[in-house]
Motif scaffolding. Structure first.
Motif, PDB file in Angstrom:
ATOM      1  N   PRO A  55      -0.318 -36.838  40.703  1.00  0.00           N
ATOM      2  CA  PRO A  55       0.477 -36.522  40.054  1.00  0.00           C
ATOM      3  C   PRO A  55       0.502 -35.692  38.664  1.00  0.00           C
ATOM      4  O   PRO A  55       0.725 -34.129  39.415  1.00  0.00           O
ATOM      5  CB  PRO A  55      -1.679 -36.499  38.836  1.00  0.00           C
ATOM      6  CG  PRO A  55      -2.616 -38.075  39.877  1.00  0.00           C
ATOM      7  CD  PRO A  55      -1.475 -37.378  40.956  1.00  0.00           C
ATOM      8  N   LEU A  56       1.650 -35.555  37.947  1.00  0.00           N
ATOM      9  CA  LEU A  56       2.367 -34.581  36.994  1.00  0.00           C
ATOM     10  C   LEU A  56       1.511 -33.525  36.590  1.00  0.00           C
ATOM     11  O   LEU A  56       1.282 -34.135  34.999  1.00  0.00           O
ATOM     12  CB  LEU A  56       3.798 -34.982  36.907  1.00  0.00           C
ATOM     13  CG  LEU A  56       4.982 -35.465  37.564  1.00  0.00           C
ATOM     14  CD1 LEU A  56       5.479 -36.787  37.076  1.00  0.00           C
ATOM     15  CD2 LEU A  56       5.438 -34.871  38.185  1.00  0.00           C
ATOM     16  N   ILE A  57       0.930 -32.971  36.705  1.00  0.00           N
ATOM     17  CA  ILE A  57      -0.107 -31.660  36.134  1.00  0.00           C
ATOM     18  C   ILE A  57       0.377 -30.580  35.759  1.00  0.00           C
ATOM     19  O   ILE A  57       1.173 -30.041  36.905  1.00  0.00           O
ATOM     20  CB  ILE A  57      -1.649 -32.008  36.532  1.00  0.00           C
ATOM     21  CG1 ILE A  57      -1.879 -31.042  37.829  1.00  0.00           C
ATOM     22  CG2 ILE A  57      -2.180 -33.352  36.558  1.00  0.00           C
ATOM     23  CD1 ILE A  57      -3.045 -31.450  37.882  1.00  0.00           C
ATOM     24  N   GLY A  58       0.136 -29.101  34.816  1.00  0.00           N
ATOM     25  CA  GLY A  58       0.697 -28.220  35.117  1.00  0.00           C
ATOM     26  C   GLY A  58       0.082 -27.496  36.442  1.00  0.00           C
ATOM     27  O   GLY A  58      -1.484 -28.021  36.698  1.00  0.00           O
ATOM     28  N   ALA A  59       0.310 -26.265  36.254  1.00  0.00           N
ATOM     29  CA  ALA A  59       0.141 -25.328  38.207  1.00  0.00           C
ATOM     30  C   ALA A  59      -1.419 -24.033  37.064  1.00  0.00           C
ATOM     31  O   ALA A  59      -1.520 -24.127  35.765  1.00  0.00           O
ATOM     32  CB  ALA A  59       1.084 -25.343  37.933  1.00  0.00           C
TER      33      ALA A  59
END
Length: 410
Positions: A55-59
């Motif tokens: 999933p595209l989440i923040g780092a």
């Protein structure tokens, strides 16, 4: 045909946690586009679909609270086996972790003995493509189709990027370019992308974006839209300066219409400037990051929606903002700039701003707000009908699968 959708999608069960733990922008637009394509593919006969996602989440630590993203498995709509891999989310290392865990997750698909297999990779995110290439090396018959919503060099337009980030990004692009040679076909948002990606003679199609055909799109306008005493100009999305949001608040601040409000939601490098305008103009309301459901409700209740991205940067020729498709689907009128990446066929469905001056922006906002509601609704509904009929997820998914099948039969 056996198809693996490999991307950064997250389902509804994860959304609340992702929103709660995100410190930066939540990638709702990318998530929606992926699900639209997946739902479209479910309408195609003789297609066996699986999902593999990081999933595209923040780092961590700047844009997300957790060091580790915990994976899970589920079955989408009781049909599609879905594997959401876990990964270490520390900035600088997470791409390696995502790649390694996606490779583990893709082995069963790579070793499957099905005669016809394809991997649809969403976005030129290097770990996604590396995992697909790993599978292709195990089984060279696998067809890799790369969906390119943004070019790698334009995937982060934040003005606050660090020197280290830019150096690592250059390395990342080099790795991407080496792996992109294994791609068999492409889905591009704009035609000029083909040169930047060295598509050459490989098959490709252009799909600016897709909207989902469902019952939610048949809702009637709400009463607050019809009230001239409660007019709202709405922007939802990333609040980066390069996307023109500062120009939007300045242009609205200069309007003379007192019974209208500008409502802005999202996160980005312009938040403090927006808050400063909201402090001196009570008509400007900053809502912060909303859930996708809340943002869509806000869009549907708007008097007019605005995308302030100007046609003054190199990336705009490779850009058809997914926000535009999302806006058009609401049936509300949309103010925007004519970007180089927007085909002429859309010209009858946007209210274009004449030039980049603040005065032109202000005049356009006032022009649409001063229209009668029937004219606004008629214009918006024509645009809605157009995207539902011509740019829907079912037809887009069929085009992608048709291209893959024709390419395999050559």
């Amino acid at each position: 045909m056996k198809v693996l959708f490999l991307g950064g999608v997250f389902d509804e069960t994860m959304e609340e946690e992702i929103l709660k733990k995100s410190k930066g922008t939540v990638h709702y637009a990318a998530n929606k586009l992926q699900w639209n394509l997946i739902d479209g593919m479910l309408q195609i006969d003789n297609l066996e679909l699986e999902i593999l996602s990081a999933p595209l989440i923040g780092a961590f630590p700047k844009d997300y609270e957790n060091i580790q993203f915990k994976g899970q498995r589920s079955v989408y709509k009781n049909v599609v086996e879905s594997n959401y891999v876990g990964f270490n989310n520390i900035w600088g290392y997470r791409s390696i972790s995502r790649k390694n865990n996606l490779i583990k997750g893709i082995k069963s698909f790579a070793n499957n003995k099905a005669e016809s297999k394809a991997i649809i990779v969403y976005s030129p995110h290097t770990p996604f493509l590396q995992a697909a290439v790993y599978a292709k090396k195990i089984d060279p018959s696998i067809h890799i189709c790369l969906v390119v919503p943004d070019l790698p060099q334009f995937m982060n337009l934040n003005d606050k990027r660090s020197f280290i980030y830019d150096k690592l990004k250059k390395i990342d692009i080099d790795i991407f370019e080496k792996n992109s040679k294994f791609v068999d076909s492409f889905v591009l948002l704009t035609d000029p992308m083909k040169k930047m990606l060295n598509v050459g003679k490989r098959p490709y199609i252009v799909i600016e974006g897709v909207v989902k055909v469902d019952s939610d799109n048949k809702e009637e306008p709400t009463d607050d839209i019809k009230s001239i005493d409660n007019m709202t100009v709405v922007y939802t999305g990333t609040l980066n300066k390069k996307f023109g949001v500062v120009s939007l608040v300045e242009a609205f601040h200069n309007t003379s219409i007192k019974n209208a409000h500008l409502k802005i939601c999202g996160r980005g490098d312009s938040e403090e400037i927006i808050k400063s305008y909201a402090a001196k103009d009570e008509r400007i309301v900053f809502l912060g990051q909303l859930s996708n459901t809340e943002a869509v409700k806000l869009q549907k209740r708007a008097t007019v929606l605005v995308n302030p991205r100007q046609n003054n940067e190199e990336f705009t020729k490779y850009s058809f903002p997914s926000k535009n498709m999302e806006y058009l689907l609401t049936g509300r009128p949309v103010i925007a700039y004519k970007l180089d990446g927007i085909p002429d066929e859309y010209d009858n469905y946007f209210h274009y701003i004449e030039d980049d001056s603040i005065d032109s922006f202000t005049n356009k906002i006032e022009e649409i707000l001063l229209m009668d509601e029937k004219s606004r609704s008629d214009f918006g509904n024509r645009a809605k009908s157009y995207v539902l009929n011509e740019k829907n997820n079912i037809s887009a998914s069929k085009k992608i699968i048709d291209m893959i099948q024709k390419s395999r039969s050559r």
